[in-house]
Design an enzyme around this catalytic site. Structure first.
Site, PDB file in Angstrom:
ATOM      1  N   HIS A  82      78.639  28.440  32.302  1.00  0.00           N
ATOM      2  CA  HIS A  82      77.638  29.503  32.380  1.00  0.00           C
ATOM      3  C   HIS A  82      77.974  30.426  33.546  1.00  0.00           C
ATOM      4  CE1 HIS A  82      74.599  26.968  30.113  1.00  0.00           C
ATOM      5  NE2 HIS A  82      75.282  25.994  30.684  1.00  0.00           N
ATOM      6  N   GLU A  98      77.465  26.082  36.222  1.00  0.00           N
ATOM      7  CA  GLU A  98      77.165  27.486  36.481  1.00  0.00           C
ATOM      8  C   GLU A  98      78.197  28.038  37.457  1.00  0.00           C
ATOM      9  OE1 GLU A  98      74.750  29.398  35.236  1.00  0.00           O
ATOM     10  OE2 GLU A  98      73.270  27.994  34.447  1.00  0.00           O
TER      11      GLU A  98
END
Length: 188
Positions: free
Chosen positions: A40, A122
């Site tokens: 992400h 992330e």
């Protein structure tokens, strides 16, 4: 050799070299299976780096009055397993053995609810700002360590959020160099 390296890096799903910043936004996986890695991106506010708001969001204590763009984050319960900052530093929020809430409505090869079987990483960034060399180095190292600990995560089971939630998500975006990442994974 592999088991020694694995046990030295992970302890009950926690990476021994990551800063721990515990998130309440997780629960048990319905099965013990971990077989997918999802990449992400995140920045809060969008395009701003090095601020504490990502940690605050994942910890459930973000001050939504700190920026006008945060109003939609009120009451949001979201987390990831890892965050790799622009300088390559690594933070872990949820044990990889538990289900972090990063993928949302998702589907991988006909199987829904990817949070059930995925690890979420992330990258501090945006869809259109190049990621740093330090981030790629940390991502490659972390991915290899995860693959040793969770051997069901093969190269073809590493995807972007855009791949499991097409039309809804675009991250890690066009700025993510998949060719570089995969080449570094296989060459190191």
């Amino acid at each position: 050799m592999t088991s020694k390296l694995t046990s030295a890096v992970f302890n009950q799903g926690w990476h021994c070299n990551a800063l721990q910043c515990l998130s309440p936004h997780f629960n048990q996986r319905p099965k013990a299976e971990v077989s997918l890695l999802v990449i992400h991106n995140i920045s809060l506010p969008a395009g701003c780096f090095g601020l504490p708001y990502i940690d605050d969001l994942f910890k459930g204590c973000i001050d939504v009055s700190a920026d006008p763009s945060f109003k939609d984050l009120q009451g949001l319960t979201v987390s990831a397993h890892f965050l790799i900052r622009r300088d390559g530093s690594l933070t872990q929020y949820v044990s990889c053995d538990d289900r972090a809430w990063h993928a949302g409505v998702s589907n991988f090869h006909g199987r829904e609810n990817c949070n059930d079987f995925a690890i979420g990483i992330e990258l501090e960034g945006t869809d259109d700002v190049a990621y740093t060399d330090e981030q790629y180095q940390q991502l490659v190292s972390l991915t290899q360590q995860i693959q040793l600990q969770y051997p069901m995560i093969s190269l073809d089971r590493i995807v972007g959020h855009c791949d499991i939630a097409p039309g809804r998500k675009t991250d890690p975006g066009n700025s993510f160099d998949w060719q570089r990442y995969r080449q570094d994974l296989t060459n190191s």
